[in-house]
Write an enzyme that holds these catalytic residues in place. Structure first.
Site, PDB file in Angstrom:
ATOM      1  CD1 TRP A   1      12.009  28.767 -28.096  1.00 14.22           C
ATOM      2  CD2 TRP A   1      13.044  28.965 -26.136  1.00 14.22           C
ATOM      3  NE1 TRP A   1      13.302  29.142 -28.358  1.00 14.22           N
ATOM      4  CE2 TRP A   1      13.961  29.276 -27.180  1.00 14.22           C
ATOM      5  CE3 TRP A   1      13.484  29.019 -24.821  1.00 14.22           C
ATOM      6  CZ2 TRP A   1      15.288  29.647 -26.928  1.00 14.22           C
ATOM      7  CZ3 TRP A   1      14.806  29.385 -24.572  1.00 14.22           C
ATOM      8  CH2 TRP A   1      15.684  29.695 -25.605  1.00 14.22           C
ATOM      9  CG  ASP A   2      10.289  32.316 -30.347  1.00 11.75           C
ATOM     10  OD1 ASP A   2      10.327  31.064 -30.335  1.00 11.75           O
ATOM     11  OD2 ASP A   2      10.914  33.002 -31.173  1.00 11.75           O
TER      12      ASP A   2
ATOM     13  CD  GLU B   1      15.666  25.913 -32.754  1.00 10.55           C
ATOM     14  OE1 GLU B   1      14.776  25.365 -33.412  1.00 10.55           O
ATOM     15  OE2 GLU B   1      15.812  27.148 -32.718  1.00 10.55           O
TER      16      GLU B   1
ATOM     17  CE  LYS C   1      18.083  28.779 -35.315  1.00  9.79           C
ATOM     18  NZ  LYS C   1      16.781  28.097 -35.502  1.00  9.79           N
ATOM     19  CD  GLN C   2      18.382  29.855 -30.413  1.00 11.60           C
ATOM     20  OE1 GLN C   2      17.993  30.994 -30.595  1.00 11.60           O
ATOM     21  NE2 GLN C   2      17.559  28.822 -30.495  1.00 11.60           N
TER      22      GLN C   2
END
Length: 887
Positions: free
Chosen positions: A443-444, A582, A703-704
């Site tokens: 998905w980056d 994640e 995580k983010q």
């Protein structure tokens, strides 16, 4: 112009300011820290170093100069480099610094691997890590040749069971060149290398390494190696190898190889798995030319590499050629004279053929290639054109400008107009720089494609075509999982099937565990978002009618099939997914992976269903009906989408905090202070918790950005509208509350985390936090803040995102509206930013300072500046004064 002089006397540093004289003992790290503290507050434009009877070696002093330059964020020069005026010399160094990457000394292990990643040269098809020709695959050095789309699947035995992994293959190495002096082959080691410096000129994509080597008998040679991967011809690269004997004259043998025995070794945690992916099918040599053919063992991809040697000083008629089943070895011996230079050049052509592709006949008679200078000069001209389109200049912040150049450079190495429009590939998460994530596409793309959309839209289009070409695989995956439509894989490689690992290694505990990451179904929403953003900024109707609309409808059909009505909640619900975070894969104590009503996923689904409805007002009815029929989407399906986008479930507390997923508020809090004191680096809290017998699934730790990601994708007004459509009413300051809540529980285990939170902080006008997080993201690969991950490849997502955020957050560009919007918020230390954009085939040149915007478009167009409508006449610049908001 105010600058300061630092005198180096013996082992002492003498600094003279207007107020005082200060003396420091020379110690590179400590003295730099001291000088930074003393000089950091002074408004200087640079420093001049004068040497007076210094006993410090020149290389050490230059290393000190470069470190001081970065610490002070200003040019630092030697007095002897001043040709006319100090001011001119400082300006020249400022320019040089922002375009050049320099590494002194021979590093080892992950530090060396990281330098090699950042020194990579490439053109979107070929990526060559920043090693020197002598280097071999070891734990300290890793020469690698990466070719876009070169994947192979191999089986390994893990914990007694067979697993399969698709890897990004290290292709055969034709770069190897070395010397044999008195029977000793000079290799790279601390014993043989007496001095070493590598530079990368980002303007031209030119790598250069200068080293002094010493044999066991004391003979010294200086070797200058240069390499360029052609931006003029995607198939070519060339190496120049110049040798100068320093303290002897005598016989020296030049060696070079085409080596098919290479293997994958870049990522330490993969080394217990199968590393061999190639079988050499042909080796050939004739005079100065050589050829090696290899095939991947499972995917049956053929790699053809041909090379020719060139030299003005060496007699190549004396070449000795040998071939084995897996190598071509060539050597030439010459009598070298002390102080004179001798150069061997090797130019290589690389072609790849997929298993079903017709292979061209390769013969030495037909093989033609030029030498290093011709390839380098042609490549430099193309690089210059690309920089004209994509470079950003920042006045007042030399190091930020350097990082922006570095990130732009590596995005063009990862994907360029030279190669990518003709390749069936997308941009991998780690570029063409390393093997982490096995070279897969994630998905980056959501963070990566905007860079290409606004500068090189043809690359963005091809990346979307990569997804479209794998639409059948996505539909098959959805069907196997019990859904309809298209379910794109979390990890995509050669054919678009799911390549996520079944098991994942925890490097802290050393144990393998089940991997649920493929449940991050939101990757399909990233594909849809990129289709929308590409179309918004290109108005590529042909793409939309033939490909884009079909992608949107198939993805919409998938999400329609995942939603179920929950009688208890009185709303629709989506279960069995993971969000961008994640860390959270399942509910506490559950053996089944997946979560219910991930907020980011659900809100993106609402957006997608809204956009699908808008298609029917924007495109020809016949075109739409043809695509709708092909997809198998009915009127009832469309009506159901409309109901779902008004009744999809979110969990929101009474403060307006949106739960990451249903049940998130029931999780335990993490004692971050305890873990930070124990481990220092807590970026990967999931691994730390697992190593201590816990699970991140039990805790409020991220995580983010997860729920907050929606604000990265859209303006707050759009998110407000989504929430209103869903019937939720939140307090006015809900974004601030959500940012505070989740930022306190985020470990930033992904480099992307900082860039997303930087934009959010800017939205809520926390300018100090926005700048802090932006700077951390900007330096994340350069300083390898993730503790060694840069060694395994650059982080293409954060590199592209920092470039985009610079424009959106600080230059204030918004490309998500019908007309371009500009609302600048320059950081305090930035005096001016200059850049170009390509929006809907209108090419803009933009300069923004503290007071005004200078803008020129090549066509007449309307835009919005600071909320005011502005009209531009094609080809005529316009100055617009605005009330700037300083960060």
């Amino acid at each position: 112009m105010k600058y300061i002089t630092i005198s180096v006397i013996g082992q002492q540093l003498l600094v003279e300011t207007d107020e005082q004289k200060m003396e420091f003992s020379y110690d590179s790290a400590e003295s730099i820290q001291q000088l930074s503290e003393v000089l950091g507050e002074k408004k200087l434009v640079g420093c001049v170093i004068r040497q007076k009877d210094s006993s410090i070696e020149a290389a050490e002093l230059d290393k000190f100069r470069l470190l001081l330059e970065e610490a002070l964020n200003m040019p630092v020069i030697f007095a002897e480099s001043i040709e006319t005026t100090v001011e001119a010399a400082l300006q020249n160094e400022r320019e040089t610094c922002s375009w050049r990457l320099v590494y002194h000394d021979f590093r080892q292990g992950k530090d060396e691997y990281a330098a090699e990643a950042l020194l990579t040269t490439g053109n979107g098809f070929i990526g060559l890590r920043g090693t020197t020709p002598e280097m071999r695959i070891t734990e300290d050095t890793y020469p690698a040749t990466y070719l876009a789309g070169l994947y192979n699947t191999a089986s390994s035995i893990v914990e007694g069971q067979e697993i399969k992994n698709e890897d990004f293959v290290n292709a055969p190495n034709l770069q190897y060149i070395a010397l044999n002096i008195d029977g000793e082959i000079l290799s790279f080691s601390e014993e043989t290398v007496k001095a070493f410096k590598r530079t990368l000129d980002m303007r031209m994509g030119l790598f250069e390494a200068t080293g002094i080597f010493e044999t066991t008998s004391g003979k010294q040679v200086e070797i200058v190696a240069k390499r360029v991967v052609s931006m003029a011809n995607m198939h070519e690269y060339s190496v120049s190898y110049q040798v100068t004997p320093l303290n002897f004259s005598g016989s020296v043998t030049f060696l070079t190889e085409a080596d098919g025995t290479v293997f994958n070794y870049n990522v330490a945690r993969y080394r217990s798995l199968t590393k061999q992916h190639l079988a050499v099918s042909e080796t050939a040599v004739e005079g100065s030319k050589s050829r090696l053919l290899a095939k991947t063992l499972d995917s049956d991809i053929t790699i053809v590499q041909e090379a020719q040697l060139f030299s003005q000083e060496l007699n190549l008629n004396d070449l000795k050629n040998e071939k084995t089943e897996e190598k071509v070895l060539q050597s030439v011996t010459a009598e070298l004279v002390q102080g004179e230079s001798y150069t061997l050049e090797k130019s290589v052509a690389v072609h790849v053929y997929q298993s079903e592709e017709q292979q061209v006949n390769h013969s030495f008679d037909e093989f033609q290639i030029t030498g290093f200078s011709d390839i380098q000069e042609a490549s430099a001209k193309v690089w210059d054109g690309y920089w004209q389109e994509a470079a950003m200049t920042v006045e007042g912040d030399m190091m930020s400008e350097k990082m922006l150049h570095l990130h732009t450079y590596h995005m063009l190495v990862s994907g360029s107009p030279t190669a990518n429009p003709s390749l069936d590939v997308s941009i991998t998460a780690r570029g063409l720089h390393g093997e982490a994530y096995r070279g897969h596409i994630f998905w980056d793309e959501l963070f990566i494609l905007p860079f290409y959309i606004i500068h090189f839209p043809e690359i963005a289009r091809q990346s979307l075509m990569y997804r479209y070409n794998r639409l059948p695989a996505a539909k098959t995956s959805a069907e196997k999982a019990g859904y309809q439509g298209a379910m794109f894989p979390w990890q995509s490689g050669l054919d678009g099937t799911e390549q996520s690992q079944e098991l994942h290694l925890n490097p802290i505990s050393g144990e393998w565990g089940e991997d649920h990451s493929k449940l991050q179904r939101h990757v399909s929403l990233a594909v849809a978002y990129n289709v929308w953003l590409y179309n918004m900024n290109t108005e590529d109707k042909e793409f939309m009618v033939h490909y884009g609309i079909e992608l949107l409808l198939e993805i919409g059909k998938f999400w329609l099939s995942t939603t179920m009505y929950d009688e208890q909640k009185g709303r629709y619900s989506i279960s069995g997914v993971m969000g961008p975070d994640e860390f959270h894969e399942a509910y506490p104590g559950s053996e089944k992976g997946g979560l219910t009503d991930n907020a980011y996923t659900n809100m993106m689904v609402v957006w997608l269903f809204e956009e699908i409805e808008k298609l029917y007002a924007a495109y020809d009815a016949d075109d739409l009906m043809a695509v709708q029929k092909k997809v198998g989407l009915t009127k009832d399906d469309l009506a159901q989408m409309n109901r779902i986008r008004q009744e999809l479930n979110l969990q929101i507390d009474d403060q307006g905090v949106i739960a990451q997923y249903d049940g998130y508020f029931d999780l335990k809090e993490v004692d971050f202070d305890y873990y930070r004191e124990k481990y220092g680096n807590i970026y990967r809290m999931d691994r730390i918790l697992r190593a201590e017998g816990h699970s991140a699934d039990d805790y409020k730790v991220a995580k983010q950005a997860d729920s907050l990601m929606i604000f990265y994708n859209f303006r707050k007004e759009m998110v407000d509208r989504i929430l209103e459509d869903l019937g939720y009413e939140l307090p006015k300051d809900y974004l601030e509350k959500n940012l505070d809540y989740y930022l306190a529980r985020t470990s930033h285990g992904s480099t992307l985390s900082r860039i997303v939170h930087a934009q959010l902080a800017s939205i809520v006008e926390d300018k100090e936090l926005a700048w802090k997080l932006y700077q951390e993201a900007l330096y994340s690969d350069y300083q390898d803040i993730q503790g060694g991950t840069t060694a395994e490849g650059i982080h293409a997502g954060v590199m592209a995102a920092t470039l985009f955020i610079t424009l959106t957050t600080f230059a204030g560009i918004d490309i998500r509206q019908e007309a371009l919007e500009i609302h600048p918020q320059l950081p305090e230390k930035w005096q001016k930013i200059t850049f170009r954009l390509n929006i809907r085939n209108v090419h803009y040149q933009v300069m923004i300072d503290k007071e005004k915007i200078w803008i020129k478009a090549d066509q007449s167009v309307s835009l919005t500046v600071g909320g005011r409508a502005v009209s531009l006449i094609g080809g005529q610049p316009k100055e617009i004064f605005y009330e700037g908001v300083n960060v």
